[in-house]
Design a protein around this motif. Sequence first.
Motif, short mmCIF file in Angstrom:
data_model
loop_
_atom_site.label_atom_id
_atom_site.label_comp_id
_atom_site.label_asym_id
_atom_site.label_seq_id
_atom_site.Cartn_x
_atom_site.Cartn_y
_atom_site.Cartn_z
N LEU A 1 0.77 -1.25 0.00
CA LEU A 1 0.00 0.00 0.00
C LEU A 1 0.80 1.30 0.00
O LEU A 1 0.29 2.33 -0.43
N SER A 2 2.02 1.27 0.49
CA SER A 2 2.73 2.55 0.65
C SER A 2 3.64 2.93 -0.53
O SER A 2 4.27 3.99 -0.50
N VAL A 3 3.68 2.11 -1.57
CA VAL A 3 4.54 2.49 -2.70
C VAL A 3 3.93 3.69 -3.43
O VAL A 3 2.70 3.83 -3.51
N THR A 4 4.78 4.58 -3.96
CA THR A 4 4.27 5.79 -4.61
C THR A 4 4.33 5.65 -6.13
O THR A 4 5.05 4.79 -6.67
N LEU A 5 3.63 6.55 -6.80
CA LEU A 5 3.65 6.54 -8.27
C LEU A 5 5.06 6.82 -8.78
O LEU A 5 5.54 6.18 -9.72
N ASP A 6 5.75 7.76 -8.13
CA ASP A 6 7.12 8.07 -8.58
C ASP A 6 8.05 6.87 -8.41
O ASP A 6 8.94 6.64 -9.24
N GLN A 7 7.84 6.10 -7.35
CA GLN A 7 8.67 4.89 -7.18
C GLN A 7 8.36 3.87 -8.28
O GLN A 7 9.26 3.24 -8.83
N MET A 8 7.08 3.71 -8.63
CA MET A 8 6.72 2.78 -9.70
C MET A 8 7.34 3.24 -11.03
O MET A 8 7.82 2.41 -11.81
N ILE A 9 7.36 4.54 -11.24
CA ILE A 9 7.94 5.08 -12.48
C ILE A 9 9.46 4.84 -12.50
O ILE A 9 10.03 4.42 -13.51
N TYR A 10 10.10 5.07 -11.37
CA TYR A 10 11.56 4.85 -11.26
C TYR A 10 11.89 3.39 -11.62
O TYR A 10 12.80 3.11 -12.42
N HIS A 11 11.14 2.45 -11.05
CA HIS A 11 11.44 1.03 -11.30
C HIS A 11 11.11 0.65 -12.75
O HIS A 11 11.81 -0.17 -13.35
N THR A 12 10.06 1.25 -13.29
CA THR A 12 9.70 0.96 -14.69
C THR A 12 10.80 1.46 -15.63
O THR A 12 11.19 0.77 -16.59
N GLN A 13 11.33 2.63 -15.34
CA GLN A 13 12.42 3.16 -16.18
C GLN A 13 13.64 2.24 -16.11
O GLN A 13 14.34 2.03 -17.10
N ALA A 14 13.89 1.67 -14.93
CA ALA A 14 15.01 0.73 -14.81
C ALA A 14 14.74 -0.52 -15.62
O ALA A 14 15.59 -0.97 -16.41
N VAL A 15 13.54 -1.08 -15.47
CA VAL A 15 13.19 -2.31 -16.19
C VAL A 15 13.28 -2.10 -17.70
O VAL A 15 13.81 -2.94 -18.43
N GLN A 16 12.79 -0.97 -18.18
CA GLN A 16 12.76 -0.77 -19.65
C GLN A 16 14.16 -0.68 -20.23
O GLN A 16 14.36 -0.94 -21.41
N ARG A 17 15.15 -0.32 -19.39
CA ARG A 17 16.54 -0.30 -19.89
C ARG A 17 17.07 -1.73 -20.08
O ARG A 17 17.99 -1.96 -20.87
N GLY A 18 16.49 -2.69 -19.37
CA GLY A 18 16.96 -4.08 -19.48
C GLY A 18 16.13 -4.91 -20.43
O GLY A 18 16.61 -5.88 -21.01
N ALA A 19 14.86 -4.56 -20.59
CA ALA A 19 13.95 -5.38 -21.41
C ALA A 19 13.86 -4.80 -22.81
O ALA A 19 13.57 -3.62 -22.98
N LYS A 20 14.13 -5.65 -23.77
CA LYS A 20 14.12 -5.18 -25.15
C LYS A 20 12.81 -5.51 -25.87
O LYS A 20 12.38 -4.79 -26.75
N LYS A 21 12.22 -6.66 -25.53
CA LYS A 21 11.06 -7.07 -26.33
C LYS A 21 9.81 -7.43 -25.53
O LYS A 21 8.71 -7.52 -26.11
N SER A 22 9.93 -7.59 -24.25
CA SER A 22 8.73 -7.98 -23.48
C SER A 22 7.73 -6.84 -23.42
O SER A 22 8.09 -5.66 -23.43
N PHE A 23 6.47 -7.21 -23.30
CA PHE A 23 5.39 -6.25 -23.06
C PHE A 23 5.56 -5.75 -21.62
O PHE A 23 5.76 -6.54 -20.71
N LEU A 24 5.51 -4.44 -21.41
CA LEU A 24 5.73 -3.90 -20.06
C LEU A 24 4.41 -3.44 -19.45
O LEU A 24 3.73 -2.56 -19.99
#
Length: 263
Positions: free
Chosen positions: A57-80
């Motif tokens: 419950l306590s995770v923030t939108l900015d934290q979700m965005i930070y982690h998504t930006q990290a993931v997208q640098r590693g994932a080339k073809k998966s649906f995010l």
Amino acid sequence: MNKKVTLKTLQSMKGNQNIVMITAYDALFASLFDEYVDVILIGDSLNMSFAGKPDTLSVTLDQMIYHTQAVQRGAKKSFLLVDMPFGSYMDKKQALKNAVKVYQETLADAIKIEGGKEKADIVRYLTDNAIAVFGHVGLKPQSARSEGGYSVKGKTEEEEQSIIADALALQEAGAVAIIVEGVKSGVATKLTKTLSIPTIGIGAGNGVDGQVLVWSDLLGLFEKFVPKFVKKYANGSNQVKDAVKQYAHEVRSGIFPDENFRY
Ligand code: KIV
């Protein structure tokens, strides 16, 4: 398979090929998973397994965005797929503002929100405004505090009807797929046959259109508790501990670094 997985790919898989989804929260693990999965979920479960909090419950939108930006640098073809955190989609306007922020600041292909019929208006508003939305029915971790914990759903006829009505309302509102969590497998199977959009299960048996697991559960790294539905594909915690124990031993005894590891 190096072709980017799109919504069309996922839709075409229903009834033909099971969809493989895994969570990831960083670039390194996303790059390791990318080749083998169809969808990477940047789940709000990161608040528990990554940040060590007691619930999501306590995770923030900015934290979700930070982690998504990290993931997208590693994932080339998966649906995010990105989880909208608790409190970020309480009404239509807030949901759209926050979903647009996710789309503008990340390469997310879709967002996911928890809830059923009561969220249908919000889903309709998002989909009318060019946001691809995954629903999430059954056990909803963001309701853990209000429900007093986590419990398997679909045990009674009434619960079964309610889950199916929730999923149908989301589909009607334009949801592109539904996560079905912690639901009796017979109910999840029935739901999957009722819907035209893909269902992806976690603790929902094998009659769904795909499966998702939290990466640290799958790799056997999360030791606090292991739900019945989790299959450990590695004994990660022991492997990590053995490796670090060996490293500590070799440093303390002067074995590492020997001549092979020196300049
Ligand atoms: O946050 C998450 O990892 C999830 C999965 C459990 C589906 O929502």
